[in-house]
Write a protein that holds these residues in place. Structure first.
Motif, short mmCIF file in Angstrom:
data_model
loop_
_atom_site.label_atom_id
_atom_site.label_comp_id
_atom_site.label_asym_id
_atom_site.label_seq_id
_atom_site.Cartn_x
_atom_site.Cartn_y
_atom_site.Cartn_z
N ALA A 14 0.83 -1.20 0.00
CA ALA A 14 0.00 0.00 0.00
C ALA A 14 0.87 1.25 0.00
N GLY A 15 0.49 2.22 -0.79
CA GLY A 15 1.27 3.44 -0.96
C GLY A 15 2.22 3.39 -2.13
N GLY A 16 2.40 2.21 -2.69
CA GLY A 16 3.32 2.04 -3.81
C GLY A 16 2.67 2.36 -5.14
N SER A 17 3.43 2.07 -6.20
CA SER A 17 3.00 2.40 -7.55
C SER A 17 3.20 1.21 -8.50
N ARG A 67 -5.00 9.85 -8.23
CA ARG A 67 -3.99 8.82 -7.93
C ARG A 67 -3.53 8.09 -9.19
N PHE A 68 -4.43 7.90 -10.14
CA PHE A 68 -4.12 7.18 -11.37
C PHE A 68 -4.05 8.17 -12.53
N ALA A 69 -3.25 7.81 -13.53
CA ALA A 69 -3.15 8.63 -14.73
C ALA A 69 -3.11 7.73 -15.95
N ILE A 70 -4.00 8.00 -16.89
CA ILE A 70 -4.04 7.23 -18.13
C ILE A 70 -3.36 8.03 -19.23
N MET A 83 -0.46 3.99 -11.78
CA MET A 83 -1.23 3.89 -10.55
C MET A 83 -0.33 4.23 -9.37
N ASN A 84 -0.65 5.30 -8.67
CA ASN A 84 0.12 5.76 -7.53
C ASN A 84 -0.72 5.69 -6.27
N ILE A 85 -0.06 5.75 -5.15
CA ILE A 85 -0.70 5.72 -3.83
C ILE A 85 -1.72 4.58 -3.80
N LEU A 86 -1.28 3.42 -4.14
CA LEU A 86 -2.18 2.27 -4.23
C LEU A 86 -2.71 1.88 -2.85
N LYS A 87 -3.95 1.41 -2.86
CA LYS A 87 -4.63 1.00 -1.63
C LYS A 87 -5.04 -0.46 -1.77
N VAL A 122 -2.62 -5.38 -3.85
CA VAL A 122 -2.04 -4.39 -2.95
C VAL A 122 -2.21 -4.88 -1.52
N PHE A 123 -1.10 -5.02 -0.81
CA PHE A 123 -1.17 -5.50 0.58
C PHE A 123 -0.79 -4.37 1.53
#
Length: 124
Positions: A14-17, A67-70, A83-87, A122-123
């Motif tokens: 979590a928090g990763g990309s 958080r995400f950008a296409i 995908m950033n700041i993954l939950k 995402v863990f």
């Protein structure tokens, strides 16, 4: 026919990309809109983000906005989902899809071609 192949999924804290890719082949001379969808176990498939052929217009679901950008590289016939700041709630099988007639739409049934999906976990 357009063939789509997703890649880039994986296991991340979590928090990763992660950066997903969607490579298109086949009749890519047609213009089309690309969408990213996801489906978690026991849930319906949901729209995540979309981008027009030109790349000028994008659209995001509220759950990923900011958080995400296409993006897309037309020369490579490839779309991306950064995908950033993954939950943990982002955990799902992610699909890309294209439609030739309906533009930016959240409605999955309006997309003509789909990839096989790439798993994102995402863990915490």
């Amino acid at each position: 026919q357009v063939q789509l192949v997703e890649s880039g999924g994986g296991l991340v804290q979590a928090g990763g990309s992660l950066r997903l890719s969607c490579a298109a082949s086949g009749r890519t001379s047609s213009t089309y809109t690309t969408g990213w969808f996801r489906q978690a176990p026991g849930k319906e498939r949901e729209f995540v983000a979309g981008i027009t052929w030109s790349g000028a217009v994008t659209y995001y679901s509220d759950s990923v906005k900011g958080r995400f950008a296409i993006s897309r590289d037309s020369a490579k016939n490839t779309a991306y989902l950064q995908m950033n700041i993954l939950k943990p709630e982002d955990t799902a099988l992610y699909y890309c899809a294209v439609n030739r007639a309906f533009g930016l739409t959240r409605t999955s049934s309006l997309y003509d071609f789909w990839g096989q999906g790439t798993q994102v976990t995402v863990f915490s």
